[in-house]
Scaffold this motif. Structure first.
Motif, PDB file in Angstrom:
ATOM      1  N   PHE A   1      11.970  11.251  -0.520  1.00 34.20           N
ATOM      2  CA  PHE A   1      12.398  11.733  -1.826  1.00 34.20           C
ATOM      3  C   PHE A   1      11.564  11.086  -2.914  1.00 34.20           C
ATOM      4  N   GLY A   2      11.579  11.713  -4.090  1.00 34.86           N
ATOM      5  CA  GLY A   2      10.937  11.155  -5.265  1.00 34.86           C
ATOM      6  C   GLY A   2      11.969  10.693  -6.271  1.00 34.86           C
ATOM      7  N   GLY A   3      11.504  10.282  -7.430  1.00 31.63           N
ATOM      8  CA  GLY A   3      12.410   9.776  -8.443  1.00 31.63           C
ATOM      9  C   GLY A   3      13.255  10.838  -9.098  1.00 31.63           C
ATOM     10  N   ALA A   4      12.944  12.117  -8.893  1.00 25.41           N
ATOM     11  CA  ALA A   4      13.692  13.223  -9.488  1.00 25.41           C
ATOM     12  C   ALA A   4      14.478  13.993  -8.444  1.00 25.41           C
ATOM     13  N   LEU A   5      14.811  13.360  -7.327  1.00 26.42           N
ATOM     14  CA  LEU A   5      15.548  13.995  -6.234  1.00 26.42           C
ATOM     15  C   LEU A   5      14.756  15.125  -5.597  1.00 26.42           C
ATOM     16  N   ASN A   6      13.453  15.123  -5.755  1.00 27.29           N
ATOM     17  CA  ASN A   6      12.608  16.144  -5.160  1.00 27.29           C
ATOM     18  C   ASN A   6      12.125  15.681  -3.798  1.00 27.29           C
ATOM     19  N   LEU A   7      11.766  16.632  -2.950  1.00 28.73           N
ATOM     20  CA  LEU A   7      11.243  16.315  -1.629  1.00 28.73           C
ATOM     21  C   LEU A   7       9.833  15.766  -1.763  1.00 28.73           C
ATOM     22  N   ASN A   8       9.634  14.548  -1.351  1.00 30.10           N
ATOM     23  CA  ASN A   8       8.333  13.892  -1.491  1.00 30.10           C
ATOM     24  C   ASN A   8       8.208  12.855  -0.382  1.00 30.10           C
ATOM     25  N   VAL A   9       7.694  13.282   0.754  1.00 32.07           N
ATOM     26  CA  VAL A   9       7.501  12.370   1.885  1.00 32.07           C
ATOM     27  C   VAL A   9       6.282  11.501   1.609  1.00 32.07           C
ATOM     28  N   HIS A  10       6.497  10.190   1.490  1.00 32.84           N
ATOM     29  CA  HIS A  10       5.400   9.253   1.266  1.00 32.84           C
ATOM     30  C   HIS A  10       5.760   7.931   1.929  1.00 32.84           C
TER      31      HIS A  10
ATOM     32  N   MET B   1      11.465  20.549  -3.036  1.00 30.86           N
ATOM     33  CA  MET B   1      10.077  20.159  -3.280  1.00 30.86           C
ATOM     34  C   MET B   1       9.565  20.729  -4.593  1.00 30.86           C
ATOM     35  N   ASN B   2      10.036  21.917  -4.973  1.00 34.66           N
ATOM     36  CA  ASN B   2       9.567  22.580  -6.189  1.00 34.66           C
ATOM     37  C   ASN B   2      10.527  22.412  -7.353  1.00 34.66           C
ATOM     38  N   SER B   3      11.408  21.414  -7.296  1.00 29.47           N
ATOM     39  CA  SER B   3      12.421  21.271  -8.335  1.00 29.47           C
ATOM     40  C   SER B   3      11.839  20.817  -9.665  1.00 29.47           C
ATOM     41  N   LEU B   4      10.672  20.194  -9.660  1.00 26.50           N
ATOM     42  CA  LEU B   4      10.095  19.675 -10.896  1.00 26.50           C
ATOM     43  C   LEU B   4       9.024  20.576 -11.482  1.00 26.50           C
ATOM     44  N   GLY B   5       8.721  21.716 -10.819  1.00 24.40           N
ATOM     45  CA  GLY B   5       7.654  22.567 -11.350  1.00 24.40           C
ATOM     46  C   GLY B   5       6.292  21.946 -11.078  1.00 24.40           C
ATOM     47  N   THR B   6       5.409  22.010 -12.028  1.00 31.06           N
ATOM     48  CA  THR B   6       4.051  21.492 -11.870  1.00 31.06           C
ATOM     49  C   THR B   6       4.034  19.982 -12.049  1.00 31.06           C
ATOM     50  N   PRO B   7       3.499  19.219 -11.103  1.00 32.98           N
ATOM     51  CA  PRO B   7       3.474  17.771 -11.257  1.00 32.98           C
ATOM     52  C   PRO B   7       2.495  17.358 -12.337  1.00 32.98           C
ATOM     53  N   PRO B   8       2.697  16.187 -12.948  1.00 31.00           N
ATOM     54  CA  PRO B   8       1.767  15.716 -13.970  1.00 31.00           C
ATOM     55  C   PRO B   8       0.393  15.454 -13.373  1.00 31.00           C
TER      56      PRO B   8
ATOM     57  N   TRP C   1       0.863  -1.176   0.000  1.00 30.85           N
ATOM     58  CA  TRP C   1       0.000   0.000   0.000  1.00 30.85           C
ATOM     59  C   TRP C   1       0.906   1.234   0.000  1.00 30.85           C
ATOM     60  N   VAL C   2       0.779   2.077  -1.013  1.00 30.39           N
ATOM     61  CA  VAL C   2       1.594   3.291  -1.141  1.00 30.39           C
ATOM     62  C   VAL C   2       0.683   4.491  -0.904  1.00 30.39           C
ATOM     63  N   PHE C   3       1.038   5.284   0.097  1.00 28.20           N
ATOM     64  CA  PHE C   3       0.230   6.451   0.468  1.00 28.20           C
ATOM     65  C   PHE C   3       1.049   7.708   0.218  1.00 28.20           C
ATOM     66  N   SER C   4       0.528   8.601  -0.639  1.00 26.58           N
ATOM     67  CA  SER C   4       1.199   9.855  -0.992  1.00 26.58           C
ATOM     68  C   SER C   4       0.334  11.026  -0.560  1.00 26.58           C
ATOM     69  N   LEU C   5       0.992  12.183  -0.400  1.00 24.70           N
ATOM     70  CA  LEU C   5       0.325  13.377   0.099  1.00 24.70           C
ATOM     71  C   LEU C   5       0.535  14.539  -0.856  1.00 24.70           C
ATOM     72  N   PRO C   6      -0.309  15.591  -0.765  1.00 23.59           N
ATOM     73  CA  PRO C   6      -0.093  16.783  -1.594  1.00 23.59           C
ATOM     74  C   PRO C   6       1.140  17.545  -1.132  1.00 23.59           C
ATOM     75  N   ARG C   7       1.536  18.532  -1.926  1.00 17.09           N
ATOM     76  CA  ARG C   7       2.782  19.236  -1.662  1.00 17.09           C
ATOM     77  C   ARG C   7       2.768  19.993  -0.337  1.00 17.09           C
ATOM     78  N   TRP C   8       1.648  20.644  -0.017  1.00 21.88           N
ATOM     79  CA  TRP C   8       1.618  21.403   1.222  1.00 21.88           C
ATOM     80  C   TRP C   8       1.774  20.490   2.429  1.00 21.88           C
ATOM     81  N   ALA C   9       1.273  19.260   2.344  1.00 17.58           N
ATOM     82  CA  ALA C   9       1.426  18.319   3.453  1.00 17.58           C
ATOM     83  C   ALA C   9       2.836  17.736   3.503  1.00 17.58           C
ATOM     84  N   ARG C  10       3.466  17.544   2.344  1.00 16.40           N
ATOM     85  CA  ARG C  10       4.832  17.023   2.338  1.00 16.40           C
ATOM     86  C   ARG C  10       5.785  17.956   3.073  1.00 16.40           C
ATOM     87  N   PHE C  11       5.621  19.254   2.837  1.00 16.59           N
ATOM     88  CA  PHE C  11       6.513  20.214   3.485  1.00 16.59           C
ATOM     89  C   PHE C  11       6.319  20.201   5.002  1.00 16.59           C
ATOM     90  N   LEU C  12       5.083  20.079   5.460  1.00 21.46           N
ATOM     91  CA  LEU C  12       4.833  20.019   6.902  1.00 21.46           C
ATOM     92  C   LEU C  12       5.475  18.786   7.518  1.00 21.46           C
TER      93      LEU C  12
END
Length: 439
Positions: free
Chosen positions: A180-189, A259-266, A123-134
């Motif tokens: 982290f995410g696959g693009a070295l971006n901040l992505n807490v999941h 966190m904002n290294s990739l711009g707008t997420p797909p 089970w993979v649980f991901s959060l929006p950007r504002w929650a990742r930063f918190l």
């Protein structure tokens, strides 16, 4: 005898060991050349300094694997061949060597001694950007968020098990917290490896009851309950953070940049996936399933959850000096400044006491609802049936006393320093082997 001669003699003796030479890698060269510049730029912006655990992560990485900073001498008593093994930093952040070693060790430990031979589901649980930063700013919020997500999944498993006739079902999980995410971006999941069923008491043991896979509607229902609880938890934190007029410190600025290294997420609208749900920026995936006998696949799954943030094979340097990191889908390559890459390293560095892999169960030994004599619900079943015969993760009543460390006596005659001999190396040029005089 120099380090090259030692390595040559070891290779002539048939040894497969080869020093990894981190000082020749692109990542080490980037950190070595731009680390002071990164700190100076943060100071010019008026930001507070980086925390000690982040600074220590970088400093230990620069010393990791370098013979001049200490090494162990390994000698074969049969043939007399000798090797020099440089000390490692044992970092938990971004060191490719130490994090890869920790990945393999963690996967082997979970497969051989923790996760029972039962079907499992990721089970993979991901959060929006504002929650990742918190969550990146407050490690305690990571624990609370994970607890809410697991409680939602466990509650769904227990309800389905009771409908099937199970009495007193219990669930468990092993969760990997990835920053982290696959693009070295901040992505807490969170990557949760959960048995695809529940454990129930039967006689003198514990029996595993397998459950049917969840449907798309059930995954959405679990996500809806989890999001409702997380909104009540995180929205007040977000409001207080936005009301705080103080500027971010160096770590906060690095996390925001990562966190904002990739711009707008797909966009995920119109994307059709089985056993997946999306709601208000949150997502929950439960499509990966492994058979009980697929232990190799389980090891790969655990290794993926504990993987390091960097892959040196995908890192290259452009003619203009920027670093290019080759991605998977949907983007191809991300080009970044060297200091931006250091910001990603800062964001990927956890506090030293935070574990990447966490085991969870419905009740613990300290819970008032926990049955007497029961500890955790991760057990290894006997080969003949699904009945559990031996617990693997029972907490000890008292901590095991540490054995005194035995320091072997130094061999006669001159020798190099070694960590097991409780000596330290004297500094030496990078091309030398850094021998020390006898003491």
């Amino acid at each position: 005898m120099g380090g090259d001669g030692v390595t040559a003699s070891a290779n002539a003796a048939g040894s497969a060991y080869r020093r990894r030479e981190p000082e020749r890698t692109l990542l080490h060269a980037t950190v070595r050349e731009h680390w002071k510049t990164f700190l100076a730029e943060a100071e010019q912006r008026g930001e507070a300094g980086l925390p000690r655990f982040v600074v220590g992560e970088f400093e230990r990485y620069l010393r990791c694997g370098i013979l001049a900073n200490g090494f162990a001498r390994v000698r074969c008593t049969a043939c007399g061949a000798e090797l020099l093994v440089a000390f490692s930093c044992k970092g938990r952040g971004f060191c490719p060597s130490c994090t890869s070693r920790r990945m393999h060790d963690t996967a082997a430990h979970l497969v051989e001694g923790v996760i029972p031979q039962v079907p499992v589901r990721q089970w993979v649980f991901s959060l929006p950007r504002w929650a990742r930063f918190l969550l990146a700013r407050d490690p305690q919020l990571i624990t609370c968020t994970l607890d809410i997500a697991l409680r939602g999944i466990f509650a769904w498993q227990r309800r389905r098990a009771r409908r099937a006739g199970a009495v007193g079902p219990r669930a468990g999980a092993v969760t990997f917290v990835q920053r982290f995410g696959g693009a070295l971006n901040l992505n807490v999941h969170f990557h949760c490896v959960i048995p695809d069923g529940v454990f129930v008491r039967e006689g003198g043991g514990v029996r595993f009851v397998e459950l049917a896979p969840p449907s798309d509607d059930e995954v959405m229902e679990v996500l809806r309950r989890v999001v409702a609880r997380l909104e009540r938890l995180l929205r007040p934190k977000l409001a207080s953070t936005e009301a705080d007029a103080r500027p971010l410190d160096a770590l906060g600025a690095a996390q925001a940049e990562a966190m904002n290294s990739l711009g707008t997420p797909p966009s995920v609208e119109g994307r059709v996936r089985k056993r997946a749900a999306y709601l208000e920026g949150f997502s929950l995936h439960a499509a990966v399933h492994l058979h009980a006998n697929d232990r190799e696949g389980l090891a790969n799954l655990c290794g993926y959850g504990a993987r390091p943030p960097f892959s040196q094979e995908r890192l290259s340097q452009l003619p203009d000096g920027r670093l290019a990191y080759r991605l998977k889908r949907p983007l191809a390559t991300v080009a970044r400044r060297s200091c931006s890459s250091l910001a990603s390293c800062c964001a990927a560095s956890p506090r030293w006491f935070r574990r990447r892999a966490r085991t969870s169960c419905a009740t613990t030994a300290s819970s008032p609802r926990h049955p007497a004599g029961a500890a955790r619900w991760f057990h290894r079943p006997s080969p003949q049936s699904n009945t559990v015969t031996k617990p693997l993760c029972c907490p000890r009543a008292s901590p095991r006393p540490r054995r005194p460390r035995k320091i072997p006596a130094a061999p006669p005659g001159p020798s190099c320093c070694c960590g097991s001999f409780a000596r330290t190396c004297s500094p030496a040029p990078a091309g030398a082997a850094a021998w020390c005089s006898p003491t």
